[in-house]
Design a protein around this motif. Structure first.
Motif, PDB file in Angstrom:
ATOM      1  N   ILE A 243       0.837  -1.194   0.000  1.00 47.61           N
ATOM      2  CA  ILE A 243       0.000   0.000   0.000  1.00 47.61           C
ATOM      3  C   ILE A 243       0.877   1.251   0.000  1.00 47.61           C
ATOM      4  CG2 ILE A 243      -1.551   1.358   1.462  1.00 47.61           C
ATOM      5  CD1 ILE A 243      -2.986  -1.247   2.135  1.00 47.61           C
ATOM      6  N   PHE A 246       2.185   1.705  -3.432  1.00 47.42           N
ATOM      7  CA  PHE A 246       1.162   2.264  -4.321  1.00 47.42           C
ATOM      8  C   PHE A 246       1.015   3.750  -4.077  1.00 47.42           C
ATOM      9  CE2 PHE A 246      -0.982  -2.024  -4.327  1.00 47.42           C
ATOM     10  CZ  PHE A 246      -0.617  -2.292  -5.621  1.00 47.42           C
ATOM     11  N   GLY A 247       1.136   4.159  -2.805  1.00 47.46           N
ATOM     12  CA  GLY A 247       0.981   5.569  -2.454  1.00 47.46           C
ATOM     13  C   GLY A 247       2.162   6.387  -2.944  1.00 47.46           C
ATOM     14  N   SER A 315      -3.923   4.423 -12.803  1.00 51.10           N
ATOM     15  CA  SER A 315      -3.610   3.914 -11.472  1.00 51.10           C
ATOM     16  C   SER A 315      -4.635   2.868 -11.054  1.00 51.10           C
ATOM     17  CB  SER A 315      -3.488   5.045 -10.447  1.00 51.10           C
ATOM     18  OG  SER A 315      -4.742   5.501 -10.058  1.00 51.10           O
ATOM     19  N   GLN A 316      -5.869   3.020 -11.508  1.00 48.23           N
ATOM     20  CA  GLN A 316      -6.869   1.975 -11.265  1.00 48.23           C
ATOM     21  C   GLN A 316      -6.406   0.642 -11.844  1.00 48.23           C
ATOM     22  OE1 GLN A 316     -10.739   2.307 -13.139  1.00 48.23           O
ATOM     23  NE2 GLN A 316     -11.576   3.131 -11.240  1.00 48.23           N
ATOM     24  N   THR A 319      -3.211  -0.767 -10.081  1.00 47.63           N
ATOM     25  CA  THR A 319      -3.515  -1.270  -8.743  1.00 47.63           C
ATOM     26  C   THR A 319      -4.146  -2.655  -8.823  1.00 47.63           C
ATOM     27  OG1 THR A 319      -4.008   0.986  -8.076  1.00 47.63           O
ATOM     28  CG2 THR A 319      -4.718  -0.736  -6.610  1.00 47.63           C
ATOM     29  N   ARG A 323      -2.112  -5.972  -7.428  1.00 42.77           N
ATOM     30  CA  ARG A 323      -2.656  -6.698  -6.284  1.00 42.77           C
ATOM     31  C   ARG A 323      -2.958  -8.147  -6.667  1.00 42.77           C
ATOM     32  NH1 ARG A 323      -2.069  -7.396  -1.083  1.00 42.77           N
ATOM     33  NH2 ARG A 323      -3.898  -8.271  -0.090  1.00 42.77           N
ATOM     34  N   LEU A 349     -14.603   2.628 -20.548  1.00 47.13           N
ATOM     35  CA  LEU A 349     -14.464   3.697 -19.549  1.00 47.13           C
ATOM     36  C   LEU A 349     -14.244   5.045 -20.228  1.00 47.13           C
ATOM     37  CD1 LEU A 349     -12.168   1.796 -17.005  1.00 47.13           C
ATOM     38  CD2 LEU A 349     -14.589   2.352 -16.710  1.00 47.13           C
TER      39      LEU A 349
ATOM     40  N   ASP B 242      -8.878  -2.484   0.658  1.00 49.45           N
ATOM     41  CA  ASP B 242      -8.288  -1.168   0.881  1.00 49.45           C
ATOM     42  C   ASP B 242      -7.448  -0.737  -0.316  1.00 49.45           C
ATOM     43  OD1 ASP B 242      -9.483  -0.905   3.263  1.00 49.45           O
ATOM     44  OD2 ASP B 242      -7.684  -1.071   4.489  1.00 49.45           O
ATOM     45  N   ILE B 243      -6.663  -1.690  -0.852  1.00 46.78           N
ATOM     46  CA  ILE B 243      -5.795  -1.349  -1.983  1.00 46.78           C
ATOM     47  C   ILE B 243      -6.642  -0.941  -3.182  1.00 46.78           C
ATOM     48  CG2 ILE B 243      -4.243  -2.361  -3.687  1.00 46.78           C
ATOM     49  CD1 ILE B 243      -2.885  -3.827  -1.380  1.00 46.78           C
ATOM     50  N   GLN B 244      -7.718  -1.665  -3.424  1.00 44.52           N
ATOM     51  CA  GLN B 244      -8.563  -1.316  -4.569  1.00 44.52           C
ATOM     52  C   GLN B 244      -9.222   0.040  -4.358  1.00 44.52           C
ATOM     53  OE1 GLN B 244     -10.946  -4.855  -5.095  1.00 44.52           O
ATOM     54  NE2 GLN B 244      -9.349  -5.863  -6.269  1.00 44.52           N
ATOM     55  N   PHE B 246      -7.867   2.508  -2.591  1.00 43.37           N
ATOM     56  CA  PHE B 246      -6.806   3.488  -2.842  1.00 43.37           C
ATOM     57  C   PHE B 246      -6.628   3.715  -4.328  1.00 43.37           C
ATOM     58  CE2 PHE B 246      -4.782   2.135   1.296  1.00 43.37           C
ATOM     59  CZ  PHE B 246      -5.114   3.298   1.931  1.00 43.37           C
ATOM     60  N   GLY B 247      -6.755   2.637  -5.094  1.00 44.47           N
ATOM     61  CA  GLY B 247      -6.579   2.717  -6.536  1.00 44.47           C
ATOM     62  C   GLY B 247      -7.729   3.458  -7.197  1.00 44.47           C
ATOM     63  N   GLY B 248      -8.672   3.948  -6.388  1.00 44.04           N
ATOM     64  CA  GLY B 248      -9.759   4.740  -6.942  1.00 44.04           C
ATOM     65  C   GLY B 248     -10.822   3.893  -7.597  1.00 44.04           C
ATOM     66  N   MET B 249     -11.309   2.875  -6.893  1.00 43.86           N
ATOM     67  CA  MET B 249     -12.417   2.093  -7.437  1.00 43.86           C
ATOM     68  C   MET B 249     -13.131   1.385  -6.295  1.00 43.86           C
ATOM     69  SD  MET B 249     -10.332  -1.072  -9.067  1.00 43.86           S
ATOM     70  CE  MET B 249     -11.871  -1.888  -9.441  1.00 43.86           C
ATOM     71  N   ARG B 268     -15.474   0.228 -11.811  1.00 42.42           N
ATOM     72  CA  ARG B 268     -14.428   1.195 -12.098  1.00 42.42           C
ATOM     73  C   ARG B 268     -15.008   2.487 -12.643  1.00 42.42           C
ATOM     74  NH1 ARG B 268     -10.040  -2.622 -15.077  1.00 42.42           N
ATOM     75  NH2 ARG B 268      -9.081  -0.626 -15.551  1.00 42.42           N
ATOM     76  N   TRP B 271     -16.307   5.259  -9.890  1.00 43.46           N
ATOM     77  CA  TRP B 271     -15.335   6.163  -9.290  1.00 43.46           C
ATOM     78  C   TRP B 271     -14.698   7.090 -10.309  1.00 43.46           C
ATOM     79  CZ3 TRP B 271     -15.412   8.121  -4.953  1.00 43.46           C
ATOM     80  CH2 TRP B 271     -15.679   7.398  -3.795  1.00 43.46           C
ATOM     81  N   SER B 315      -1.508  12.126  -2.214  1.00 42.63           N
ATOM     82  CA  SER B 315      -1.866  10.712  -2.139  1.00 42.63           C
ATOM     83  C   SER B 315      -0.874   9.963  -1.259  1.00 42.63           C
ATOM     84  CB  SER B 315      -1.975  10.087  -3.528  1.00 42.63           C
ATOM     85  OG  SER B 315      -0.716   9.801  -4.058  1.00 42.63           O
ATOM     86  N   THR B 319      -2.408   7.952   1.880  1.00 38.14           N
ATOM     87  CA  THR B 319      -2.139   6.529   1.957  1.00 38.14           C
ATOM     88  C   THR B 319      -1.541   6.155   3.309  1.00 38.14           C
ATOM     89  OG1 THR B 319      -1.600   6.565  -0.388  1.00 38.14           O
ATOM     90  CG2 THR B 319      -0.950   4.632   0.831  1.00 38.14           C
TER      91      THR B 319
END
Lengths: 444, 444
Positions: A243, A246-247, A315-316, A319, A323, A349, B242-244, B246-249, B268, B271, B315, B319
């Motif tokens: 995490i 990723f940050g 980043s979506q 991530t 993961r 998207l 949590d990671i997902q 953070f990844g904005g989704m 996706r 978000w 970020s 994070t």
């Protein structure tokens, strides 16, 4: 009885208070806090702390306290404490242990902390194949009295300590007393080599739902067992590292409030500076289109919107992929499936954002008249670029982790800066190229 | 013996191959794969799968296979499988169980999946306080034969099933045979209420390094135990969520390759669209400074660099803070310490980036002559804005999670869009304000 309950509640409150305040206490205050507890409460509290905190306390306490605490720890935890202590204190801590434990711990210290060998406990329950079930239980009672830490599984060894099989405690307990251990043991035992990395080990636990895995050398001799409770800490630790990566920063080596200020700033400044230097390419890219911006300033207004959309979709995607790689759900050979899936997802998207952007520009124009005569063409430019930028961001974000892994880099730590820079710079190029195609002859 | 080893290796390879291919196989192919295994291998393989995969297999197999598989599962896992199955299949799956298990599982299904009650196993080892140690061991052997799943800790209950204390298996085993259970039990037992959330529960395990925690009702009657091996899955799952986020989704509900395409795109797109609508404010903010951009197009060149620096530092900070909150290292009352620390960190980080940016612009100017006569003033503008933007980003990123938690939102899922929008828009305002202050009378 009623009094007992009240007293028990009071003691529990005291314990909770200490737990609450713990992170902000100095080592000396922590020692004072522990003195308020009963001996057995203090011991249990100590066992629940991280190795770093245990090391601090043992070094801060009196030599007698240090000795009794070190001897309380099972060998694998004692080894962790010694590894957390400053170089010059390690010999001294090792000397606090009794003779047989001293040897076990010294052997464990030879392994890297993050390997199976560094996580394992050398005290495991063992049986011989030709014992009867009743003999096995008696033998275990002797082991329990002497040095056993855990009895999840009982490992059946031959005379050279090589692994023959495994019996769960429950199976031994439930078996008819006159059967032999060989009759009831399983021979297909999952084992881990000594140098297996802790992340791979935690995947092994997750895949097989086991409580303990024996660590063996090349001759299949059992060196120790890794138990699932150690793996919980590993999983938590690895997730935190991921995490933090990723940050966009190097992983911290401890809890947020306990890491030194300058150490934290260094860890953060490193990545921020790398990202910043990468992002400077955006200024160069913008420079190429300075003439277009001067002619149609309205184009500049949408630059932040366009590049942030590319960045967010990138980043979506990265991530998700990183993961899934960390969990073992995705491997290198899945890359082509991922590319096709993300290409489709990116187009979908991009289309969603393009429609929102298109409508927004036309609505704003009809209300506020901010974009001038060519607002329809501007709306088309923004919408067209959004499809391109989001698709590119999604593709780049999902494929770069594969490329980085193939090249031998850690995808979690290297992807963020690469994706950000790549997507921002190419987002600008896509945007201005679409603008030149659509607006030549009118605005440009 | 040599042949045994070769055969064992071959079987292990087969098992590994099946494991490798598993994620891309259809339920029918998975059934075929399982048929290549021996009965006991297949059983163990099945026990290692996720509840979702177990449910798919049990529904895809023949009714006889389904029955024997369902009966293989301990009650808590059987309940998970039933919860993963489609609504209309649940009654049927429940009916496959034998009568006593049927009752246990039905009781578990009344709990929410994410609560302690939904994770616990109702089959735990119990003792009476007045048994001797030898009687206790004999009593456990009977329980093991009948229905016991795990024997980490033995819970000492009174006649009303209320918890009096706990003895570890090792302690019972190592104790002198003529002592009573009451003599050796601990009375300060850590328990969890039935409705405790699984994330809080996993923190309890991490803080106390326990192998199992009993779940009790308001009268301290033991309803079951949660064991640490279930917690590994919880920790992994919560970290992925949590990671997902953070990844904005929104968090996916399964492994990447197994989640349906449109479901994933929906999660996706939601978000991304929210972020996009927020980011539209940047176009509005840029609009306010259109006159300045028209006069000094060179200002537009640094817009992506400035806002991405704010976004990256924001970020990073959010994070760090959100992960520390999830691990229980930071609580609401720490907010003031965090603000002071992040203010200092933001200024330090801003100064680092400002120096790099300042030098970069002057060096580029002296080599390429791209920024015109006022390059020193432009360099000062960029450097000054970077200090402001990075400090603001760091502060916003670290304090917004506290604000969101105070307001009752989940900091992990809500912070990313708020921080991104807030930091980008205010980054633009900071940048152009600094530019107007420094460049008025020269470029502007």
């Amino acid at each position: 009885m009623a009094l007992d309950v009240a007293e028990a509640r009071e003691r529990r409150l005291l314990l909770e208070e200490l737990q609450e305040a713990w992170p902000v206490l100095s080592p000396e205050e922590r020692l004072e806090g522990l003195e308020l507890l009963t001996h057995s409460e203090a011991e249990r509290f100590l066992l629940g702390l991280s190795a770093r905190e245990q090391a601090e306390l043992i070094l801060a306490g009196s030599p007698a306290e240090g000795r009794s605490w070190m001897r309380l720890l099972p060998p694998d935890d004692a080894a962790d404490v010694i590894q957390e202590a400053p170089e010059e204190e390690r010999e001294g801590l090792l000397a606090l242990l009794d003779e047989p434990t001293h040897k076990e711990v010294a052997a464990l210290l030879a392994y890297a902390e993050d390997d199976a060998g560094g996580l394992m406990n050398p005290r495991y329950a063992r049986l011989r194949p030709d014992m009867s079930v009743d003999e096995g239980i008696t033998y275990l009672r002797r082991q329990a009295r002497e040095r056993l830490e855990t009895i999840y599984y009982l490992y059946v060894l031959d005379a050279e300590q090589r692994l023959l099989g495994v019996v769960s405690f429950r199976e031994l307990f439930a078996a008819p007393p006159d059967k032999t251990v060989r009759d009831i043991m399983h021979t297909d035992v999952l084992t881990a080599p000594e140098e297996m990395d802790q992340e791979a080990l935690s995947r092994l636990f997750a895949e097989h739902n086991l409580l303990a895995i024996p660590v063996v050398d090349a001759e299949r001799r059992v060196k120790g067992i890794v138990t699932v409770d150690d793996i919980v800490d590993v999983v938590q630790e690895e997730a935190t590292e991921d995490i933090q990566k990723f940050g966009g920063m190097a992983a911290l080596e401890g809890p947020y409030l306990e890491v030194g200020f300058w150490q934290m700033v260094r860890k953060r400044a490193g990545w921020l500076a790398i990202l910043f230097v990468g992002e400077m390419l955006t200024a160069t890219a913008m420079g190429y289109f300075e003439r277009e911006i001067a002619r149609a300033v309205v184009l500049a207004l949408f630059v932040p919107l366009i590049i942030s959309s590319g960045g967010n979709s990138g980043s979506q995607a990265s991530t998700l992929v990183i993961r899934a790689m960390a969990l073992g759900e995705l491997r290198l050979r899945h890359w082509w499936r991922v590319v096709r899936r993300e290409l489709a997802a990116g187009l979908a998207l991009g289309a969603v954002l393009a429609s929102i952007g298109f409508v927004r520009i036309l609505v704003w124009e009809s209300i506020f008249h901010v974009y001038g005569d060519h607002s329809l063409l501007i709306a088309l430019t923004v919408a067209g670029s959004l499809v391109g930028v989001v698709t590119f961001g999604t593709l780049a974000g999902s494929t770069l982790p594969f490329v980085l892994q193939k090249l031998g880099f850690d995808p979690a730590s290297a992807s963020a800066p690469f994706v950000a820079t790549l997507v921002d710079v190419s987002g600008l190029v896509i945007y201005f190229t679409v603008a030149i195609l659509i607006l030549s002859g009118t605005l440009l």
